[in-house]
Write an enzyme that holds these catalytic residues in place. Structure first.
Site, short mmCIF file in Angstrom:
data_model
loop_
_atom_site.label_atom_id
_atom_site.label_comp_id
_atom_site.label_asym_id
_atom_site.label_seq_id
_atom_site.Cartn_x
_atom_site.Cartn_y
_atom_site.Cartn_z
N GLY A 46 1.95 67.99 28.88
CA GLY A 46 1.90 67.12 27.73
C GLY A 46 0.87 67.60 26.72
N GLN A 51 -4.98 66.85 19.85
CA GLN A 51 -5.28 68.12 20.52
C GLN A 51 -4.92 69.34 19.67
OE1 GLN A 51 -3.17 66.83 24.33
NE2 GLN A 51 -4.85 68.06 25.11
N CYS A 88 -6.58 68.25 31.73
CA CYS A 88 -6.18 68.17 30.32
C CYS A 88 -6.38 69.53 29.67
CB CYS A 88 -7.05 67.12 29.63
SG CYS A 88 -6.72 66.93 27.87
N LEU A 89 -5.45 69.92 28.82
CA LEU A 89 -5.55 71.22 28.14
C LEU A 89 -6.80 71.30 27.25
CD1 LEU A 89 -1.80 71.85 27.20
CD2 LEU A 89 -3.10 72.82 29.11
N HIS A 130 -1.33 59.42 29.98
CA HIS A 130 -2.39 60.34 29.56
C HIS A 130 -2.26 60.66 28.07
CE1 HIS A 130 -4.94 64.08 30.42
NE2 HIS A 130 -4.48 64.31 29.21
N GLU A 131 -1.04 60.94 27.62
CA GLU A 131 -0.85 61.33 26.22
C GLU A 131 -1.03 60.15 25.27
OE1 GLU A 131 -1.02 64.38 25.73
OE2 GLU A 131 -0.58 64.94 27.79
N HIS A 134 -4.60 59.62 24.59
CA HIS A 134 -5.15 60.55 23.59
C HIS A 134 -5.06 59.97 22.17
CE1 HIS A 134 -6.35 64.36 25.37
NE2 HIS A 134 -5.25 64.45 26.08
#
Ligand code: CO
Length: 153
Positions: A46, A51, A88-89, A130-131, A134
């Site tokens: 995701g 991000q 997380c990226l 999670h997304e 964000h």
């Protein structure tokens, strides 16, 4: 399509609340294409607008064969609980347990501005939670689960 730079933890942009998408145009389509490509290259499941430096309520999620572009997503129903490791990226070298619902129903718009709904479970439900976090400036480790973990028998 282009790979965009992924914003790293410590950048205040990751802590801001995103505004809704109001215009469904070519620019949005290009953003979504770029986000999908950027997520795939980074081997994530995701990626959310902040991000890639965009403070709009957009995210992409891909788990196995399931790919979805979430615009202005709202989780309208949840059920159950799952506790599992999350990363997380944008957050390198860190992962921790997070409790999430095992099932979510999410309402969102697609890139053409059509309202959609999806029901997801397990990893896909986790990724959607999670997304969407964000988009409100929340990172997974804010929700670190510190309780005991029951082992499945
Ligand atoms: Co993340």
């Amino acid at each position: 399509m282009a790979i965009r730079d992924i914003v790293k933890d410590g950048d205040p942009i990751l802590r801001k609340t995103c505004r809704p998408v109001e215009v469904f145009d070519e620019k949005l389509a290009k953003l979504l294409d770029d986000m999908r490509e950027t997520m795939r290259k980074a081997e994530g499941v995701g990626l959310a607008g902040p991000q890639v430096g965009i403070l709009r309520r957009v995210a992409v999620v891909e788990v196995g064969d399931f790919y979805v572009e979430l615009i202005n997503p709202v989780i309208v129903e949840t059920d159950g609980e799952q506790i599992g490791y999350e990363g997380c990226l944008s957050v390198e070298g860190k992962s921790c347990n997070v409790a999430r619902p095992n099932y979510v129903k999410v309402r969102y718009f697609n890139r053409n501005g059509v309202q959609m709904q999806a029901e997801c479970e397990e990893l896909t439900a986790r990724a959607i939670c999670h997304e969407t976090d964000h988009l409100d400036g929340i990172l997974f480790y804010d929700k670190e689960y510190k309780g005991k973990i029951k082992k499945k028998r």
